[in-house]
Design a protein around this motif. Sequence first.
Motif, PDB file in Angstrom:
ATOM      1  N   GLY A 272       0.757  -1.309  -0.053  1.00 36.04           N
ATOM      2  CA  GLY A 272      -0.059   0.007   0.182  1.00 36.04           C
ATOM      3  C   GLY A 272       0.807   1.327   0.018  1.00 36.04           C
ATOM      4  N   ASN A 273       2.156   1.008  -0.440  1.00 33.13           N
ATOM      5  CA  ASN A 273       3.010   2.423  -0.233  1.00 33.13           C
ATOM      6  C   ASN A 273       3.421   2.813  -1.741  1.00 33.13           C
ATOM      7  OD1 ASN A 273       2.921   2.136   2.733  1.00 33.13           O
ATOM      8  ND2 ASN A 273       4.806   0.757   2.490  1.00 33.13           N
ATOM      9  N   PHE A 274       3.969   4.000  -1.770  1.00 29.18           N
ATOM     10  CA  PHE A 274       4.516   4.301  -3.000  1.00 29.18           C
ATOM     11  C   PHE A 274       5.418   3.330  -3.403  1.00 29.18           C
ATOM     12  CE2 PHE A 274       2.656   8.581  -1.651  1.00 29.18           C
ATOM     13  CZ  PHE A 274       1.965   8.861  -3.035  1.00 29.18           C
ATOM     14  N   ASP A 275       5.720   3.184  -4.926  1.00 29.55           N
ATOM     15  CA  ASP A 275       6.709   2.183  -5.285  1.00 29.55           C
ATOM     16  C   ASP A 275       6.783   2.550  -6.713  1.00 29.55           C
ATOM     17  OD1 ASP A 275       8.421   0.500  -6.307  1.00 29.55           O
ATOM     18  OD2 ASP A 275       7.668  -1.255  -5.122  1.00 29.55           O
ATOM     19  N   ILE A 276       7.922   3.148  -7.249  1.00 27.37           N
ATOM     20  CA  ILE A 276       8.009   3.651  -8.575  1.00 27.37           C
ATOM     21  C   ILE A 276       7.902   2.531  -9.443  1.00 27.37           C
ATOM     22  CG2 ILE A 276      10.418   3.542  -8.668  1.00 27.37           C
ATOM     23  CD1 ILE A 276       8.020   6.334 -10.395  1.00 27.37           C
ATOM     24  N   ASN A 277       8.218   1.369  -9.058  1.00 29.08           N
ATOM     25  CA  ASN A 277       8.231   0.088  -9.813  1.00 29.08           C
ATOM     26  C   ASN A 277       6.981  -0.624  -9.479  1.00 29.08           C
ATOM     27  OD1 ASN A 277      10.718   0.330 -10.852  1.00 29.08           O
ATOM     28  ND2 ASN A 277      11.602   0.024  -8.924  1.00 29.08           N
ATOM     29  N   GLY A 278       6.132  -0.087  -8.844  1.00 25.83           N
ATOM     30  CA  GLY A 278       4.832  -0.918  -8.511  1.00 25.83           C
ATOM     31  C   GLY A 278       3.801  -0.469  -9.655  1.00 25.83           C
ATOM     32  N   GLN A 279       2.296  -0.689  -9.392  1.00 28.51           N
ATOM     33  CA  GLN A 279       1.372  -0.835 -10.505  1.00 28.51           C
ATOM     34  C   GLN A 279       0.814   0.608 -10.332  1.00 28.51           C
ATOM     35  OE1 GLN A 279      -1.527  -3.621  -9.624  1.00 28.51           O
ATOM     36  NE2 GLN A 279      -0.116  -5.219  -9.537  1.00 28.51           N
ATOM     37  N   PRO A 280       0.447   1.252 -11.478  1.00 32.18           N
ATOM     38  CA  PRO A 280      -0.294   2.706 -11.736  1.00 32.18           C
ATOM     39  C   PRO A 280      -1.424   2.370 -11.257  1.00 32.18           C
ATOM     40  CG  PRO A 280      -0.073   1.477 -14.045  1.00 32.18           C
ATOM     41  CD  PRO A 280       0.817   0.593 -13.086  1.00 32.18           C
ATOM     42  N   PHE A 281      -1.916   3.231 -10.656  1.00 28.31           N
ATOM     43  CA  PHE A 281      -3.216   3.774 -10.314  1.00 28.31           C
ATOM     44  C   PHE A 281      -3.770   4.819 -10.509  1.00 28.31           C
ATOM     45  CE2 PHE A 281      -2.029   0.076  -7.477  1.00 28.31           C
ATOM     46  CZ  PHE A 281      -3.195  -0.618  -7.465  1.00 28.31           C
ATOM     47  N   LEU A 282      -4.932   5.108 -11.334  1.00 32.01           N
ATOM     48  CA  LEU A 282      -5.635   6.284 -11.672  1.00 32.01           C
ATOM     49  C   LEU A 282      -6.203   7.045 -10.573  1.00 32.01           C
ATOM     50  CD1 LEU A 282      -7.046   5.343 -15.094  1.00 32.01           C
ATOM     51  CD2 LEU A 282      -4.819   6.181 -14.290  1.00 32.01           C
ATOM     52  N   LEU A 283      -5.367   7.382  -9.615  1.00 34.03           N
ATOM     53  CA  LEU A 283      -5.677   7.956  -8.244  1.00 34.03           C
ATOM     54  C   LEU A 283      -4.786   9.034  -8.089  1.00 34.03           C
ATOM     55  CD1 LEU A 283      -5.919   4.783  -6.045  1.00 34.03           C
ATOM     56  CD2 LEU A 283      -7.803   6.017  -7.153  1.00 34.03           C
ATOM     57  N   ARG A 284      -5.260  10.094  -7.439  1.00 34.33           N
ATOM     58  CA  ARG A 284      -4.666  11.306  -6.765  1.00 34.33           C
ATOM     59  C   ARG A 284      -4.490  11.249  -5.391  1.00 34.33           C
ATOM     60  NH1 ARG A 284      -6.598  15.695  -4.347  1.00 34.33           N
ATOM     61  NH2 ARG A 284      -9.056  15.445  -5.118  1.00 34.33           N
ATOM     62  N   TYR A 285      -3.123  11.517  -4.819  1.00 32.26           N
ATOM     63  CA  TYR A 285      -2.732  11.314  -3.459  1.00 32.26           C
ATOM     64  C   TYR A 285      -3.211  12.717  -2.916  1.00 32.26           C
ATOM     65  CZ  TYR A 285       0.559  11.127   0.332  1.00 32.26           C
ATOM     66  OH  TYR A 285       0.836  11.220   1.710  1.00 32.26           O
ATOM     67  N   ASP A 286      -3.548  12.381  -1.393  1.00 28.53           N
ATOM     68  CA  ASP A 286      -4.131  13.679  -0.929  1.00 28.53           C
ATOM     69  C   ASP A 286      -3.778  13.432   0.560  1.00 28.53           C
ATOM     70  OD1 ASP A 286      -5.064  16.106  -0.726  1.00 28.53           O
ATOM     71  OD2 ASP A 286      -7.292  15.273  -0.389  1.00 28.53           O
ATOM     72  N   LEU A 287      -3.049  14.621   1.094  1.00 28.64           N
ATOM     73  CA  LEU A 287      -2.648  14.650   2.542  1.00 28.64           C
ATOM     74  C   LEU A 287      -3.705  15.129   3.546  1.00 28.64           C
ATOM     75  CD1 LEU A 287       0.953  15.788   2.051  1.00 28.64           C
ATOM     76  CD2 LEU A 287       0.184  13.616   2.481  1.00 28.64           C
ATOM     77  N   PRO A 288      -3.812  14.593   4.509  1.00 29.31           N
ATOM     78  CA  PRO A 288      -2.908  13.494   5.197  1.00 29.31           C
ATOM     79  C   PRO A 288      -3.760  12.228   4.975  1.00 29.31           C
ATOM     80  CG  PRO A 288      -4.273  14.624   6.980  1.00 29.31           C
ATOM     81  CD  PRO A 288      -4.484  15.374   5.590  1.00 29.31           C
ATOM     82  N   ARG A 289      -3.138  11.257   4.970  1.00 26.05           N
ATOM     83  CA  ARG A 289      -3.388   9.935   4.705  1.00 26.05           C
ATOM     84  C   ARG A 289      -4.202   9.208   5.942  1.00 26.05           C
ATOM     85  NH1 ARG A 289      -6.043   9.740   1.142  1.00 26.05           N
ATOM     86  NH2 ARG A 289      -6.118   7.100   1.133  1.00 26.05           N
ATOM     87  N   THR A 290      -3.760   9.731   6.991  1.00 27.57           N
ATOM     88  CA  THR A 290      -4.050   9.138   8.437  1.00 27.57           C
ATOM     89  C   THR A 290      -4.234   7.564   8.358  1.00 27.57           C
ATOM     90  OG1 THR A 290      -6.456   9.324   7.863  1.00 27.57           O
ATOM     91  CG2 THR A 290      -5.496  11.241   8.936  1.00 27.57           C
ATOM     92  N   GLY A 291      -2.984   7.168   7.823  1.00 27.93           N
ATOM     93  CA  GLY A 291      -3.028   5.440   7.863  1.00 27.93           C
ATOM     94  C   GLY A 291      -3.749   4.754   6.900  1.00 27.93           C
TER      95      GLY A 291
END
Length: 755
Positions: A272-291
Amino acid sequence: MSNRYGLTGISFAVLALAASPTWGQSASDPETTTVEEIVVTAQRRAENLQDVPVAVTALSSETLRDNDIRDLSRVEVLTPGFTFGKSGSDARPAIRGVRTENVGVSGDPSIGYFSDNVYRSRASQANEPFVDVARVEIQRGPQGTLYGRNTFGGNIAISSNAPTEEFAAGSSLTLGSFNRVAVDGYVNLPISDMLQLRIAALRETMDGYVQGVSDDLDIFDRDTSYARVGVRFAPTPELEAVLRYSRWIEQGTGGAAFGYRVGGIFVNPATGNFDINGQPFLLRYDLPRTGRPLIEGIPINPDPLFYGGDTRLVQDLEQNAWSANVSYDFGPIIFSSITGYIDYQVFRNADNDFSLRAGNVDGQEDKLESFSQEFQLASNGDGPLDWIVGYFYFNEDVTASFFSSCPTLARDTVGCAFAAGLPETTSNAVFGQASWWAIPDRLRVTGGVRYTEDEKVIRRANARTDANQRLTSVTPTGQEFDFTFSETTWRVNAEYHLDDDRMLYATASTGFRSGGFNAGFFTNPALPGAFGPETVTAYEVGSKNRFWGDRLQLNLSAYRNNFQDLQVQNQFLIVTPTGTTTTSVILNAAEAHSHGLELEVQAVPMDNLNVAFSATLMEAQYDDYRNVPAPANYTGFLDYSGNDVPYSPSLKLTGQVGYDFVLGSGAVVTPQVTVLYSDDYYLTDTNTVLDLQDAFAKVDLRVSWVDASRRYRFDVFANNVGDEVTLNRATFGSRGLNQSYDAPRMYGIRLSAAY
C-alpha cells in the motif's frame, strides 16, 4: 457553460480594422508551376535556403497563414525533428533529442529563440504570437558559433515584415471553436524615399478548451493583445536603420506551471506504499492519509481536458520590446549593429492539490529587464572568401518570486512557503566565421569559433505582496552567490556543389548551455547550490537538391549528437508547516546521444498541385544516468541509463497536399489536407506508462477561395479533425504525475482582404 464548438457572431464590418499578409506566389499568378524559393539568414546573411549547408526548415508567411499557425505551438505540424510541449505560459520545444525542461529563472532555455535578431531569454517569451511575420526558421542542431547563446539543441528565428517603399494594407477576421474571435492586420506607409512606417496588430479571444467544475474555472483560454510599430530610415543607399517597438499582453486563465491534472500514482499493492516500480493507479494522492492505504485514494476524472481544482488559474503576461537593426555598407565590408531592450513580466498560479479543497495555492511571478547589443563586421562581395566577426553582450536583471502551499490567496499568510531571488546574468562573447571557395563554385570550406563568458549573480530577498498575490516590494537580505561559466564552441564544414541545383555537405560542431543555480538552496542547504554547463558535439552530413526544372526539392540530413554533463531536473519533496510540496533541482548528471535521419520534400508534380512531405527517424537515449533521486513521494535512487530522452519519437511523418482549381472567373479554390503522424514517446526521464504518449495521427483540413483580383480570400478550416487529444507535458509532483494535454479539434472560418 458555453458551447464547446460554438461560433461567436460578429459583424463582418470589423474586417476594415485588421489585416493579413498579401498572397505570395499566387497573388500575381494563380498557377503554381515550381517550388517557391525562400531566403533565410541561418548564417547571419541573406541566402537562398538551398545554398545553406545547415538543416533548416523555413516557413513563409503564406505557409503560416495556410496552416493556422498563430504561434510556435503548431510549427511541429510541418517541421521534421521538432516537437512541442507546453505547460501554463511556458513553451517547451524539443529538437533532435534536446528538450526544454528547466523554464525557471535559475537556468536558460536549451533552444535559442530570436525575434528580429534579438535574443529572448525566457521560455514563456517563445509563445509570442506571429503577427505580420515574414518567415520562421527552425535551425536544427547546435548553432554555437553565429547565434551562440544557449542554442544547445537548435535555434528558432522569427523575422517580421520590415517597412517597405510601397503602400500595402490588409485585414482579416477569424471566427472559430470555443468562441474564438481574432482580428489582425497591418498597414505599410511609405512616408518618403528615406522613411517608411509599418504598423501591425492582433486582438484575439477564445474560451478555454479545458473545462473546470464551473465556467469561470475553464483554462487555456486566449485573451491576447499585440501591436508592433516599425520604422525604416535609409537616408543614403549605404545606411539603413530599422527600429521596432512591440507590446504584447496575454491575460485570462493559464494552465498551471506544472500541469493542470494528476494522471496517477505508482503503488505496491502488497504494502500500500508508493513504489515507482509498482502498479499504476488512476488515483490522486491527498494529504494527510491518516494511515489509510494509498489505493483508497481519490479517483481521477478520466477526461484529459478536465481541471478539477477550485482555484481560478491566472495568466498575466506583459512584454514591451524595443529593437534597432542598423547597417552601413562600406563597400567591401558591411557593419551591422543589433540592439534590443525588453521589459517583461509574467504571473501564473496553480492549484497544488488539484481539488475543490480550499487553499494549497501555488504561484510564481517573474519580472525582468534585458539588454543585448551585437556588433558585426562582414565581407561584402563575390570573392572566394566570405567572413563575419562580431561581439555580443547580454544583460538580464530578474526579480523572481515563488510561493506554495498557501491556505489563502494572500502570500503573506502565515504558513506559506515563500522564496524570492534577484538573479542577474551578464554575458560577453566574441565570434568569427570564414568560408573559402577552394574550388570556385564547387567546393567551399567553412570554419568558425566563439568564446562565451557568463557571470550569474543571485541575491536572496524578502518580498511583500498584496491580497492578489502580486509583488509590492522586494528587499535584498544581503545573501549573495556568484558563478562564472565560460566555453569555447566551434564549427567546421565542407560543402560540394555538384551543379547549381545539387549540394552535399558535412559538418562537425559544438554547442553549450550555460550553468545556473538552484534557488531552493537558500532555505535548504541539503540542495545543491549550482549546476555547470552542458555540452554537445554534433556531426551531420546532408544533401540539398532541386530537380525537374525546380518542380521537386529534396533535402536530406543524417546526424549524431553526443551530449555531456546534461542538466537534468529532479523533483525533491519539501515539508512545510501546512503540508508538502516539491521543488525542482537541476543536476549535471547525465550523458546521452541522439542520431537520426531527416527528409524534407516539396514538389509540384503538375501545375497547381502542391505536395510537401517530411520524415524523421530518431533514437535519443541516456548513455549514463545513474543514482537519480526517486521522484517526489518515492524513495531510493534510480538508474535511467538506457531510457529514452523525453519528447523524442522514433518516427515522425508530416504530409500536405493542396490543389489550386482556377475557375472560369479567375478565382481560385484550393482544398488542402495536412497529416502529422508520430510514434510513441515518453515525457519524463523515468519512462513510465503514465507519461507515455501513444502513437497518434492528426489531420487538418482547409478549403480556401481567392477572388480574381487576389484581394479577397475566404478560408474554412478544421484542425485535428479526429479530435486526437495528446499528452504534451508531464512531471512528477507531490500529488502524483502532473499532466497537461494539447488542444482538441478546432475549426473556424477566416475572411481576409489585401489592399
